[in-house]
Write a protein that holds these residues in place. Structure first.
Motif, PDB file in Angstrom:
ATOM      1  N   MET A   1       0.842  -1.192   0.000  1.00 14.87           N
ATOM      2  CA  MET A   1       0.000   0.000   0.000  1.00 14.87           C
ATOM      3  C   MET A   1       0.883   1.250   0.000  1.00 14.87           C
ATOM      4  O   MET A   1       1.759   1.401   0.850  1.00 14.87           O
ATOM      5  CB  MET A   1      -0.915   0.007   1.235  1.00 14.87           C
ATOM      6  CG  MET A   1      -1.941   1.135   1.234  1.00 14.87           C
ATOM      7  SD  MET A   1      -2.966   1.141   2.722  1.00 14.87           S
ATOM      8  CE  MET A   1      -3.864  -0.375   2.543  1.00 14.87           C
ATOM      9  N   THR A   5      -2.093   6.236  -0.913  1.00 10.84           N
ATOM     10  CA  THR A   5      -3.299   5.444  -0.652  1.00 10.84           C
ATOM     11  C   THR A   5      -3.637   5.458   0.832  1.00 10.84           C
ATOM     12  O   THR A   5      -4.803   5.604   1.226  1.00 10.84           O
ATOM     13  CB  THR A   5      -3.102   3.986  -1.123  1.00 10.84           C
ATOM     14  OG1 THR A   5      -2.754   3.981  -2.505  1.00 10.84           O
ATOM     15  CG2 THR A   5      -4.364   3.173  -0.908  1.00 10.84           C
ATOM     16  N   THR A   6      -2.597   5.310   1.671  1.00  5.98           N
ATOM     17  CA  THR A   6      -2.793   5.343   3.119  1.00  5.98           C
ATOM     18  C   THR A   6      -3.349   6.684   3.565  1.00  5.98           C
ATOM     19  O   THR A   6      -4.271   6.755   4.397  1.00  5.98           O
ATOM     20  CB  THR A   6      -1.460   5.074   3.847  1.00  5.98           C
ATOM     21  OG1 THR A   6      -0.912   3.832   3.393  1.00  5.98           O
ATOM     22  CG2 THR A   6      -1.659   5.021   5.344  1.00  5.98           C
ATOM     23  N   ARG A   8      -5.045   8.845   1.727  1.00 10.35           N
ATOM     24  CA  ARG A   8      -6.414   8.994   1.227  1.00 10.35           C
ATOM     25  C   ARG A   8      -7.404   8.245   2.121  1.00 10.35           C
ATOM     26  O   ARG A   8      -8.473   8.760   2.435  1.00 10.35           O
ATOM     27  CB  ARG A   8      -6.509   8.485  -0.208  1.00 10.35           C
ATOM     28  CG  ARG A   8      -7.875   8.733  -0.852  1.00 10.35           C
ATOM     29  CD  ARG A   8      -7.910   8.386  -2.320  1.00 10.35           C
ATOM     30  NE  ARG A   8      -7.751   6.957  -2.557  1.00 10.35           N
ATOM     31  CZ  ARG A   8      -6.664   6.400  -3.063  1.00 10.35           C
ATOM     32  NH1 ARG A   8      -5.607   7.133  -3.389  1.00 10.35           N
ATOM     33  NH2 ARG A   8      -6.602   5.094  -3.260  1.00 10.35           N
ATOM     34  N   LYS A   9      -7.032   7.041   2.543  1.00 14.03           N
ATOM     35  CA  LYS A   9      -7.910   6.263   3.408  1.00 14.03           C
ATOM     36  C   LYS A   9      -8.057   6.909   4.777  1.00 14.03           C
ATOM     37  O   LYS A   9      -9.137   6.883   5.381  1.00 14.03           O
ATOM     38  CB  LYS A   9      -7.379   4.837   3.544  1.00 14.03           C
ATOM     39  CG  LYS A   9      -7.561   3.998   2.284  1.00 14.03           C
ATOM     40  CD  LYS A   9      -7.238   2.548   2.536  1.00 14.03           C
ATOM     41  CE  LYS A   9      -7.569   1.701   1.300  1.00 14.03           C
ATOM     42  NZ  LYS A   9      -7.312   0.264   1.533  1.00 14.03           N
TER      43      LYS A   9
END
Length: 256
Positions: A1, A5-6, A8-9
């Protein structure tokens, strides 16, 4: 990941938390203005009751049995829907005979089915039956539509190469219908759960969330009604996410 991405989550989780806190604050404000717990239970009272209930073995048993009853009906509906969709898609006689049943089930109010089923079935089985009926017409129609969308040119090519009906079903119709099947499953999850709990409220099977809701209503226990309703909502969200997570690899495989 990746880091992006981290991040955004994390942002999405923070936003979800803020939205949740906003609506809890609105709920708290309404309870404060009304100032009558018999009309609107406060979030504090509900969360206290929920914490106490989670320590109660009977409450946990009621949750487990409600899940087993309702999702037993859901999975039975999935199996029967697949079989009926295949049957009515490849047999004109079966289609003429069974399609009216599909329209009757779609058009009949859920309450009518519940009241009729109270006469026919043991009350322990009624939520399962109602969940089954909620799944059946939606998934049946979805799978049938997916099979119908199979390109005729591919079917003709399969005929040229002498493919059997079983091979055509496995290599043509199932891949074509799979996105429709998965979309139908996602649509039916919440519907089956809500209808199943509604059936439990009316038929009050032993050890069920619906029975707890009904008893709270009988004793004007508004805090109990809010607590068990919140439980139903949270379970619906959690179960839906779990099932969708299980379906995701299939979706990726078939490009749904």
């Amino acid at each position: 990941m990746t880091a992006s991405t981290t991040l955004r989550k994390a942002k999405q989780a923070a936003l979800t938390l803020l939205v949740l806190l906003f609506w809890v604050a609105v709920w708290f404000l309404i309870a404060l203005i009304v100032d009558k717990e018999i009309l609107v239970a406060s979030p504090i009272a509900v969360f206290k009751r929920l914490s106490a209930s989670l320590a109660d073995g009977l409450f946990r048993k009621s949750i487990a049995l409600s899940i087993v009853r309702i999702f037993g009906g859901f999975f039975a509906g999935v199996i029967v829907s697949v079989l009926l969709a295949l049957l009515t898609s490849f047999s004109k006689a079966a289609k003429a005979l069974l399609e009216p049943m599909l329209h009757i089930i779609k058009s009949t109010p859920v309450a009518s089915f519940i009241l009729l089923a109270l006469v026919w079935l043991d009350r322990q089985l009624l939520p399962t039956f109602i969940a089954f009926l909620m799944v059946l017409p939606i998934l049946w129609a979805n799978i049938t539509a997916g099979i119908r969308e199979t390109p005729k040119s591919l079917s003709e090519v399969a005929d040229v190469f002498g493919a059997s009906e079983r091979q055509k079903i496995g290599f043509l119709y199932i891949p074509s219908a799979m996105p429709y099947f998965l979309a139908g499953c996602r649509s039916c999850l919440g519907l089956a759960w809500k209808a199943g709990v509604a059936a439990e409220v009316l038929c009050t099977p032993r050890d069920s969330l619906g029975r707890l809701l009904y008893e709270s209503k009988m004793y004007y226990d508004t805090t109990g009604i809010f607590t068990y309703t919140l439980t139903v909502i949270v379970l619906s969200i959690v179960i839906e996410k779990l099932v969708i997570a299980l379906l995701r690899p299939i979706e990726r495989h078939f490009g749904a």
